[in-house]
Design a protein around this motif. Sequence first.
Motif, short mmCIF file in Angstrom:
data_model
loop_
_atom_site.label_atom_id
_atom_site.label_comp_id
_atom_site.label_asym_id
_atom_site.label_seq_id
_atom_site.Cartn_x
_atom_site.Cartn_y
_atom_site.Cartn_z
N MET A 1 0.84 -1.20 0.00
CA MET A 1 0.00 0.00 0.00
C MET A 1 0.87 1.25 0.00
N LYS A 2 0.31 2.32 -0.52
CA LYS A 2 0.97 3.62 -0.51
C LYS A 2 0.01 4.64 0.08
N LEU A 3 0.52 5.50 0.96
CA LEU A 3 -0.27 6.56 1.58
C LEU A 3 0.44 7.88 1.35
N TRP A 4 -0.32 8.93 1.01
CA TRP A 4 0.28 10.25 0.82
C TRP A 4 -0.72 11.33 1.22
N SER A 5 -0.22 12.55 1.28
CA SER A 5 -1.06 13.68 1.65
C SER A 5 -0.70 14.89 0.79
N ASP A 6 -1.72 15.61 0.35
CA ASP A 6 -1.49 16.89 -0.33
C ASP A 6 -1.33 18.02 0.68
N SER A 7 -1.54 17.73 1.97
CA SER A 7 -1.48 18.76 3.00
C SER A 7 -0.09 18.94 3.59
N PHE A 8 0.72 17.88 3.58
CA PHE A 8 2.10 17.96 4.06
C PHE A 8 2.90 16.82 3.45
N ALA A 9 4.21 17.02 3.35
CA ALA A 9 5.08 16.00 2.81
C ALA A 9 5.47 15.01 3.90
N ASP A 10 5.64 13.77 3.52
CA ASP A 10 6.09 12.77 4.48
C ASP A 10 7.45 13.20 5.05
N GLY A 11 7.51 13.32 6.37
CA GLY A 11 8.73 13.78 7.02
C GLY A 11 8.83 15.28 7.14
N GLY A 12 7.88 16.01 6.56
CA GLY A 12 7.91 17.46 6.59
C GLY A 12 7.05 18.04 7.71
N THR A 13 7.05 19.37 7.78
CA THR A 13 6.30 20.07 8.81
C THR A 13 4.82 20.13 8.46
N ILE A 14 3.97 19.86 9.42
CA ILE A 14 2.53 19.98 9.24
C ILE A 14 2.15 21.46 9.33
N PRO A 15 1.46 22.02 8.33
CA PRO A 15 1.07 23.43 8.40
C PRO A 15 0.12 23.70 9.56
N GLY A 16 0.15 24.92 10.07
CA GLY A 16 -0.64 25.30 11.23
C GLY A 16 -2.14 25.13 11.06
N GLU A 17 -2.63 25.19 9.84
CA GLU A 17 -4.08 25.06 9.64
C GLU A 17 -4.59 23.67 10.02
N TYR A 18 -3.69 22.69 10.06
CA TYR A 18 -4.07 21.32 10.43
C TYR A 18 -3.73 21.01 11.89
N ALA A 19 -3.39 22.05 12.65
CA ALA A 19 -3.03 21.90 14.06
C ALA A 19 -4.12 22.45 14.96
N PHE A 20 -4.10 21.99 16.20
CA PHE A 20 -5.02 22.48 17.23
C PHE A 20 -4.64 23.88 17.67
#
Length: 208
Positions: free
Chosen positions: A1-20
């Motif tokens: 299986m492969k999993l990916w996100s358009d919201s952040f790169a694997d190993g990268g910083t999660i943008p603040g809009e996806y944070a509490f």
Amino acid sequence: MKLWSDSFADGGTIPGEYAFAVIDPAQHVRLSSNRNPHLAWSGAPAGTRSYALICHDYDVPSRPDDVNQEGREIPASLPRVDFFHWILVDVPAATGRIEAGSYSHAVTPRGKSGPAAVQGTRQGINDYTAWFRGDRDMEGDYFGYDGPCPPWNDSIIHHYVFTVYALDVAQLPLAGKFGGTEARRAIEGHVLASAAIAGTYSLNPRLA
């Protein structure tokens, strides 16, 4: 299986809009938009009847003594434990993506409702449920996704792992309120394949 996100790169910083919460120079932190990130996957094996999704942070301090205390920093040497941010089960086998903001698009004091969610899915309670216990303004059952909010004085960057499991059952034997530990136990023996990605986050201005 492969999993990916358009919201952040694997190993990268999660943008603040996806944070509490995000950094606020005046008061350390402020609440953010708390949107769930986009996730997509492919390559599930034949026989997949549903998916489960678990997001956890494995860098949470095992003791709260120094958490968010002025003039102190949580040492990197402190043992760390898991903190569950999202438990989603009974995701239909035809599903291959979760759109950003489709399960969470704001901080909800006292928690979002559950366990029933969109498209017949169910969501467990995340660990903000225990974190806010005793807080008269925030206490409640926090179902579904609530994003990163690591201590603003932690000396390490936190890692948030999103794992999708392809399962050989259409529904997991979970009833009522359930958390990450119960979900992990329920999927044992039913996992056909899995895939994971991780993002990082910090509220410590020295690290962010």
